[in-house]
Write a protein that holds these residues in place. Sequence first.
Motif, PDB file in Angstrom:
ATOM      1  N   GLU A 104     156.404  25.081  40.017  1.00 31.78           N
ATOM      2  CA  GLU A 104     156.448  24.205  41.184  1.00 31.78           C
ATOM      3  C   GLU A 104     155.621  24.761  42.334  1.00 31.78           C
ATOM      4  O   GLU A 104     155.520  25.974  42.514  1.00 31.78           O
ATOM      5  N   LEU A 105     155.050  23.847  43.105  1.00 30.71           N
ATOM      6  CA  LEU A 105     154.440  24.154  44.397  1.00 30.71           C
ATOM      7  C   LEU A 105     155.345  23.594  45.484  1.00 30.71           C
ATOM      8  O   LEU A 105     156.140  22.686  45.236  1.00 30.71           O
ATOM      9  N   ILE A 106     155.209  24.104  46.693  1.00 30.74           N
ATOM     10  CA  ILE A 106     156.087  23.718  47.796  1.00 30.74           C
ATOM     11  C   ILE A 106     155.267  23.037  48.880  1.00 30.74           C
ATOM     12  O   ILE A 106     154.229  23.560  49.303  1.00 30.74           O
ATOM     13  N   THR A 107     155.723  21.865  49.310  1.00 22.41           N
ATOM     14  CA  THR A 107     155.096  21.155  50.429  1.00 22.41           C
ATOM     15  C   THR A 107     156.056  21.145  51.613  1.00 22.41           C
ATOM     16  O   THR A 107     157.237  20.793  51.468  1.00 22.41           O
ATOM     17  N   ILE A 108     155.548  21.551  52.768  1.00 23.95           N
ATOM     18  CA  ILE A 108     156.332  21.570  54.004  1.00 23.95           C
ATOM     19  C   ILE A 108     155.729  20.542  54.956  1.00 23.95           C
ATOM     20  O   ILE A 108     154.555  20.650  55.336  1.00 23.95           O
ATOM     21  N   ASP A 109     156.516  19.538  55.321  1.00 27.01           N
ATOM     22  CA  ASP A 109     156.072  18.496  56.254  1.00 27.01           C
ATOM     23  C   ASP A 109     156.807  18.673  57.587  1.00 27.01           C
ATOM     24  O   ASP A 109     158.041  18.783  57.609  1.00 27.01           O
ATOM     25  N   TYR A 110     156.048  18.670  58.679  1.00 24.10           N
ATOM     26  CA  TYR A 110     156.662  18.682  60.011  1.00 24.10           C
ATOM     27  C   TYR A 110     157.120  17.263  60.348  1.00 24.10           C
ATOM     28  O   TYR A 110     156.301  16.348  60.460  1.00 24.10           O
ATOM     29  N   ASP A 111     158.415  17.067  60.531  1.00 23.56           N
ATOM     30  CA  ASP A 111     158.925  15.760  60.964  1.00 23.56           C
ATOM     31  C   ASP A 111     158.931  15.658  62.485  1.00 23.56           C
ATOM     32  O   ASP A 111     158.544  14.638  63.048  1.00 23.56           O
ATOM     33  N   SER A 112     159.413  16.707  63.130  1.00 21.43           N
ATOM     34  CA  SER A 112     159.390  16.753  64.597  1.00 21.43           C
ATOM     35  C   SER A 112     159.357  18.206  65.031  1.00 21.43           C
ATOM     36  O   SER A 112     159.970  19.063  64.389  1.00 21.43           O
ATOM     37  N   VAL A 113     158.624  18.467  66.102  1.00 21.86           N
ATOM     38  CA  VAL A 113     158.508  19.827  66.628  1.00 21.86           C
ATOM     39  C   VAL A 113     158.622  19.762  68.151  1.00 21.86           C
ATOM     40  O   VAL A 113     157.889  19.025  68.812  1.00 21.86           O
TER      41      VAL A 113
END
Length: 322
Positions: A91-100
């Motif tokens: 597996e690869l990992i995707t990190i999405d910013y929803d709110s910062v």
Amino acid sequence: MPSALQFQCHFVLIFLAALRGEARYLEVRDAGEDEPFLLLSEDLKRELSAGQIYRRSLRCIDMLSTEGQFTFTAEQPQLHCATFFIGDPEELITIDYDSVNIDCQGGDFLKVFDGWILKGEKFPSSLDHPLPTSQRYVDFCESGSIQRSIRSSQNVAMIFFRIHQPGNGFTVTVKKNANLFPCNVISQTPSGRFTMVIPHQHRNCSFSIIYPVVIKISDLILGHLNGLFLKKPSAGCTGMGDFVELLGGTGLDPSKMFPLADLCHSFHGSAQMKIGCDNTVLRMVSSGKHVNRVTFEYYQLDLQELENRKENSIEEFCFPSI
């Protein structure tokens, strides 16, 4: 006695020692509970598989091994925080910013690192990663909305963050993606079986096991070469172009570990070694001229095996004083 690496990294890696082969998902309990880690229930696994999004808050130091939406909100200034992400080998990992909501001008930061870094040591090492170290960091304060989704190059990734103002924080969504040819891997478990394939690619791939282990190589294909060739590090296989090496050490970075053995030629059968190091790495070096493949299994050495090591004819390295 805990090993040096396990002692340094216990807040991140202690969950690995508790996992068995069939138990892959581990999450942190709520802050008020005594036990630091919680195995996800079968009901929750079924919910996740049915498409429901798992949500929870993050701690300053945290570990995630499942998909979901995760939020950190500072209750006080948090100056040295990190979250470590790990998936299955394929597996690869995707990190999405929803709110910062952080104050970049006031000294806050939020950075993604492609891999893991502990005590200044990186996995994958700089020799094994396709990107230079400077490009493995993605700084939100520099990229802003330009890059709100980051995908790892292997089954591990992490974020560093610093937040001064209480109430500020961020929310990220973590997803897993299939990796057809896993290269660099940190094992979630102290035992398992894995086949690494490098198809006509000029690259180096490392499989890291953060335990003392017995490792058994059952199949090795290195282009057109035949036969088994197990050498001491002084002889080495570096002139062969395609080979597998076994490494051992106390840190995370394979390039800083001690070379234990080289396998330079293809074979079908069994080559076994007992390695008592804090961290064991099988590393394949590929010239890109061939399709290289290695199949191996491993299991953790227990205290009795360590105490009885002199009765075993298998080569032994890195054993602690007992």
